[in-house]
Every structure is written in C-alpha cells, then in structure tokens.
Design an enzyme around this catalytic site. Structure first.
Site, PDB file in Angstrom:
ATOM      1  N   TYR A  37     122.356  85.230  -2.313  1.00 62.14           N
ATOM      2  CA  TYR A  37     122.855  86.386  -2.861  1.00 62.14           C
ATOM      3  C   TYR A  37     124.355  86.042  -3.150  1.00 62.14           C
ATOM      4  CZ  TYR A  37     124.483  91.182  -3.253  1.00 62.14           C
ATOM      5  OH  TYR A  37     124.975  92.347  -3.601  1.00 62.14           O
ATOM      6  N   LYS A 114     133.716  87.324  11.440  1.00 57.87           N
ATOM      7  CA  LYS A 114     132.913  88.472  10.889  1.00 57.87           C
ATOM      8  C   LYS A 114     131.311  88.457  11.264  1.00 57.87           C
ATOM      9  CE  LYS A 114     132.199  89.631   5.948  1.00 57.87           C
ATOM     10  NZ  LYS A 114     130.762  89.988   6.067  1.00 57.87           N
ATOM     11  N   ARG A 135     128.568 103.319   6.094  1.00 57.91           N
ATOM     12  CA  ARG A 135     129.384 102.852   4.841  1.00 57.91           C
ATOM     13  C   ARG A 135     128.888 103.421   3.572  1.00 57.91           C
ATOM     14  NH1 ARG A 135     131.143  96.935   2.849  1.00 57.91           N
ATOM     15  NH2 ARG A 135     128.929  96.873   2.228  1.00 57.91           N
ATOM     16  N   LYS A 311     133.359  82.878   3.991  1.00 55.91           N
ATOM     17  CA  LYS A 311     131.861  83.114   4.345  1.00 55.91           C
ATOM     18  C   LYS A 311     131.456  81.262   4.423  1.00 55.91           C
ATOM     19  CE  LYS A 311     129.601  85.914   3.772  1.00 55.91           C
ATOM     20  NZ  LYS A 311     128.894  86.931   2.754  1.00 55.91           N
ATOM     21  N   CYS A 421      91.603  82.756   9.423  1.00 58.94           N
ATOM     22  CA  CYS A 421      90.134  82.823  10.061  1.00 58.94           C
ATOM     23  C   CYS A 421      89.680  84.321  10.073  1.00 58.94           C
ATOM     24  CB  CYS A 421      90.403  82.132  11.511  1.00 58.94           C
ATOM     25  SG  CYS A 421      88.983  82.362  12.455  1.00 58.94           S
TER      26      CYS A 421
END
Length: 661
Positions: A37, A114, A135, A311, A421
C-alpha cells in the site's frame, strides 16, 4: 513518462489508493500488506509532485486516514489528529534533518517505535475519563468511549488536581501473543481470521457491543499530549514523563539524541530488534523534542514538518522448497503448506508458510525442489512471495484429487479457489462441524461451545454429530471446571435441541452452500427429511431462488453413505425430522429486503424468517428494486450502496414496528 500517460496513471492510482484506504481504515479488511500500500501511495505522491497540474483537493494524498463510521457518534477533534510523512530510506532521514536544521540550529530528536494499531484520543476532565474517540479523517472521529473503558491499562481516573482538562493521543493495539490466540479461536470456530494485529485491534475497538471489545485483549500506548489545561511543557520527552507519572503506559523507548546520526543508529537498532517487542511495529518515529521549535517549523496541509515515520521494508530471503504438505482444515478445505529450509526472518527461524490453494501455487509456478522467496507479512505470518529459480522437477505442484484424511474425492465449486473434501464426517473436519451443529442458528445447544466440544472430542466421547445425543452427565462433569449443575444444564439443552425442527437441522448439517434462509425454504417446501432426501435435481432447481450450485450441493450430500447413516442415527435418538407449518401474512408482499450488519436482539436469519413468513423476499444484494435495507452494527458496503441509490434504510426497531402493523 508523457503528460497523457502520467494523468492516466495518477487517476488509476487515486482509485486504487481510495479503494485500499477504505478497506484499511474503515472496514479493517485490507487486501494489501502495508508495504504494498505504501508503494502505491508514494508512487501517486511522486507523480503529483512531478506533474502539479494534475493535483486535486480530493486526491487521497490530501486526506488523513479514513472517514468516521456512521455507526458511532461523530467527535469533532479540536486539535487535528494528523498523520506523519513516511520515509523509506536512511537518506530520506538525513534529508529530513537538513530541512529541520535550515530552521533550527541544533535540534534534539526523540525516537520511538511506531506501534501498528489504531490511533485514538482520550479526554479527561477534572481527572475523570469522559470520552474516547478514533482518529477518523483527522478532523472528525468516532465516539468509542464504552469500548475504551474495557481496556484495563487506560486509567479511568487520574490524580492531577492542577490539570482541569487533558487530551491524550495513543495507539490501541493487540499483542503478538493475544493475536495468535485470537486467530486460533477464529479458525477453530470456522471464522475468517484477522489478517494482522492492526486489523484485529481496529476491528475489536470498533464494535458496537463493548463486551466483544472486552474479550479481545486490547492494550494501549500513549505517545502525545494533544491538549492540557493547567500545565505546560518545554519538550516532548518531558510531556511523556508526565503522562507516565499519571499511570499511563507510554512507549517502551523514547530516547533523546543530539544529532541525526545517533538517531538513525537507534532507528536501525529498533529495526534489528523488533522481533523482541511483544507488540507489532511497522517503523520508528523521529520527532523534534523541543515544543517551541516545533511551532517554528510548522506543518504542511497534511503533515507536521517536525517529524517523520521511518517504515521498515519487509525482509525477504531465498530458500529451498523441501515439501508441500496438504492438510484438511475445519471447513473441509485442502490447505497446502510449504515446508522449506529454515531461514531467519525478523529475528526468528521460519520453515513453513501457507500456500492457500491451487491457484496460488499456479500463480507462483512452484514445485518441490524450487528456490523460493519468503518474507514475513506484518512481521508475523510467513508468506511465499515468488519463485526464485526452478529446481529439478518440471511443472507446478498439484493438489491431490482425494482427501488425504478420509479418501473422499475432493471437489472445487465453480466460484471458489479452494479444493474441498465434501464428506461431513471426515475426521479432519469433526470439531468445526460439531461447533456449527451446536451453534445458536443451528441446533442451539446452549452451553456447548468450542471449548467444551474440543475436550469431548479429545476424550473420544464425541466422534460425530449424532454422538452428542449419547452424552451422559458424568461425561460432562469429568471435564475441568464443569460441575454437576453445569452438566445437568447441558444435558437439558441437548434434550431440548431434539425438537429444533427440520429447518434448523438442515442448516446444522453444514451442507455446502445451504444457509439458514435456504434451510427454511427447504423445510417449508418438503416438510420432512425423507421428502427432501428423495428430491431430484430438477425439483430442487424449480424452487424460487435455487440454482444449480445449491441443488448439486444437496444431491452430493445426501448421496454420501455417511450422510444417510448420520440421518438414521439422529432419527433413532428422537430428533424431530419434520417441519412445523407456519402461519403466513402478506404485510411484506411485494417487498424486497436486504440485511446487513449485526442486529441488536436477533440474528439476520431470524429477521429473514419474519420477512419470509410475512410474504416478503430477502435478497443478498442492493439494487434500485430493493424496498428496504435493514441495517445493524458494522454494516458495510451494502449500506453505502443503499445510501447512494436512495434506498430506505431501517433499523431493528423500525422493522419490528412494521411487523406489528
């Protein structure tokens, strides 16, 4: 890239980012991992910067998070709950430092892990917790006070007389250990498990019923003071020390650094040791510590200029695929698992990863002996990313044609990727089948939940659904924490279930593609299990709302010898195999209802029963022809579509009032 191509790609990316943002922020059901993303988002951001003539105010790069849900009361944030700019390289961290030092001569930084969870606001007046909210889009969030009250680590009262009002920002999360237990329980119950801890936390907090939130083991870390009346602070670290002194959990690390090089070394250290944290992290945050210097630096329309979020990229390694094991899951799905040479990922040894289904294997073109690329999704779940190099075997691995647990020929429905199955008495499916059989919408055996059934299966007391009716009180009382009274209550509930009727029984059998509503229709049409078992394909297909897939599922099920034996055993135990004729009215004649979300006092199947009994129809999809959408909690895309089409939306109270008329 020319302007025409750039404009086309920008529009494509905006649609993709909007779609995946809604799945992530509003529905808590992402299809991409965070890294994928982020790459889409930053490709869009880079193109908009390169071609400013195509920038737009409605671009997802100009918005924060997701919209507030309609199922909660909205909360207006006085101080915006913004997001941070993401960076993905150490070079970008040094560039951030350069921008800061162009304004501040000698900045001091604070670095914190984070945490990957759901951002919330906590408000206290005169020391009392008065409101909590999500938020949302940064300006308007959702009131989730009652759910936050279930989190033990949130103080409900603080001792700080000088502070008349305090607003804190924190991150609600689920620990790795709690997440694993939650997923195990979901899989045991045949439910779709959460993809990662972040979505588990978000989905758990955004429940209308606080009792569900309370069971999920939520926790919180506070990372910022949004507002404080009665006390001031010179630095971020000082504010965190204050918050910690009040009894709030704060980040396990919030170290101060006098230069960017030390800060970057700490960010590297956090990344190298993230497997040692008890919670999931997806990066590290670096912030200017001095609060007056933050004001000097200011913010853009979307991000503060005094902080960025680094990140961590997912770690990938190449290994050799040694074997592909195929096991039968609790829903009958034949699930292949890759077994490979052990590798170290995110600090732990990994040697197995689920391969999902045949389509997934085909898409990777992998076979035993191949070299494969593996990573950890969300730092927790190993996954095979791609083929690195073909091994000695040609072609692609193929799943077996017969169930490895019972030998029954496996089937794949036209609209499914999973090979299954079909044998309901397959030993690998036993526990899941029993849980479904005893559930509320099926035989409704009160007190016979997954934990009790699991122990009864382990002791060898139950080997099929029919064995439930052979249980004795002493069998139950022998289970830990089950006394004589509990045993008597459960025996009574088992006895009561014998009169549940044909519709519930048909649903309880767990026949593929046969839901509760369909079971009701079948019970009303045929009146007894014998008539239903004798029905042929054409007769089943002639039923309004039936198709080839449902008809085939029924024929296949009742053709199995195991199914016939089960029905006869249930008959012998006195189970009611007939349907009671229901009185019908026509108050809903000509009306079509679509049901979505969780209703307060009844299941959607129970609501469907009422609609059908009163002459109405129930549809699974919303269209202009839909008369009403009956919406409960966690209503998703159907509610959104109804709003866009102008279809009337009603709640349970309005629905029950219509029934009374």
């Amino acid at each position: 890239m020319d302007k025409t191509t750039a404009e086309k790609r920008i529009n494509e990316l905006r649609d993709l980012v909007r779609y995946h943002s809604r799945l992530y922020y509003e529905l808590d059901a992402p299809e991409l991992d965070d890294y994928e993303y982020d790459m889409l988002y930053h490709e869009l951001l880079d193109l908009e910067l390169e071609y400013p003539e195509f920038q737009s105010e409605d671009s997802p790069t100009q918005k924060v998070g997701g919209a507030a849900s309609l199922k909660f009361e909205p909360v207006q944030h006085i101080v915006q709950m913004g997001s941070l700019q993401d960076v993905f390289s150490y070079e970008e961290l040094f560039e951030f430092d350069g921008r800061v030092r162009s304004v501040i001569e000698k900045p001091e930084y604070v670095v914190e892990p984070k945490i990957d969870g759901l951002s919330v606001s906590l408000e206290y007046r005169n020391g009392i917790f008065v409101r909590g909210s999500t938020r949302g889009d940064g300006f308007v969030g959702e009131d989730v006070t009652h759910n936050l009250l279930t989190i033990a680590s949130i103080p409900k009262k603080i001792d700080c007389p000088e502070v008349s009002y305090l607003e804190l920002r924190g991150e609600v999360y689920i620990s790795k250990e709690t997440f694993k237990k939650l997923v195990d329980a979901q899989e045991l119950a045949g439910e779709k498990p959460f993809k990662n801890p972040r979505n588990a936390a978000a989905g758990s907090l955004r429940q209308k019923d606080p009792r569900i939130s309370a069971k999920r083991g939520l926790d919180i870390f506070i990372f910022n003071i949004q507002q404080c009346e009665g006390k001031t602070f010179a630095s971020h670290s000082e504010s965190l020390d204050f918050v910690k002194s009040l009894g709030f959990p704060v980040s396990v690390l919030y170290n101060r650094y006098s230069n960017i090089h030390e800060a970057v070394e700490n960010i590297k250290y956090i990344g190298e040791n993230r497997e040692n944290f008890t919670f999931d992290i997806d990066g590290a945050v670096i912030k200017v510590n001095n609060l007056l210097e933050r004001e000097q630096l200011g913010s853009t329309a979307k991000y503060p200029k005094w902080a960025v979020a680094f990140k961590y990229p997912p770690e990938e390694k190449i290994t050799t695929l040694l074997d592909i094991e195929v096991k039968v899951g609790r829903t009958g799905a034949l699930t292949p698992t890759a077994v490979f040479e052990p590798i170290q990922l995110a600090g732990t040894s990994v040697s197995r990863a689920v391969l999902h289904n045949q389509d997934f294997i085909d898409s990777k073109n992998i076979n035993i002996g191949d070299s494969i690329i593996v990573r950890k999704a969300g730092e927790i779940i190993p996954e095979v990313v791609a083929l690195a190099a073909k091994g000695p075997k040609e072609g692609t691995f193929k799943l077996p044609e017969h169930c490895p647990a019972c030998g029954t020929k496996a089937v794949r429905e036209a609209d499914e990727a999973v090979l299954r199955c079909p044998n309901p008495n397959c030993p690998a499916q036993l526990l899941r089948s029993l849980i479904h059989f005893a559930s509320r919408d099926a035989m409704d055996i009160d007190g016979m939940g997954p934990a009790i059934l699991s122990m009864l299966v382990e002791k060898g007391i139950i080997k099929s659904q029919a064995d439930i009716y052979t249980i004795k009180a002493e069998d139950i009382s022998s289970i830990e924490r089950m006394g004589a009274k509990s045993a008597a209550n459960l025996i009574s509930a088992i006895e009561k279930s014998k009169s549940a009727g044909l519709a519930r029984l048909v649903y309880a059998l767990g026949i593929r593609n046969i839901g509760r509503k369909t079971a009701d229709i079948l019970a009303e049409r045929f009146g007894s299990i014998d008539e239903l078992m004798a029905a042929d394909f054409d007769e089943l297909c002639s039923i309004d709302g039936f198709g080839d897939v449902m008809a085939k599922s029924l024929i296949d099920y009742f053709t199995l010898e195991q199914s016939k034996v089960l029905i006869e055993k249930l008959r012998g135990f006195g189970i009611d195999l007939t349907a009671e004729k229901k009185e019908k009215t026509d108050i809903f004649a000509g009306l079509t209802f679509v049901l979505t979300g969780t209703l307060p006092t009844m299941t959607r199947n129970e609501a469907s029963d009422i609609i059908i009994a009163n002459g109405g129809k129930v549809s699974s999809s919303v269209s202009k022809k839909t008369s009403f959408v009956l919406a409960g909690e966690e209503a998703g895309s159907k509610l959104t579509k109804a709003q866009s089409l102008g279809v009337k939306i009603i709640d349970e109270n309005e629905f029950l009032e219509m029934v009374k008329q």
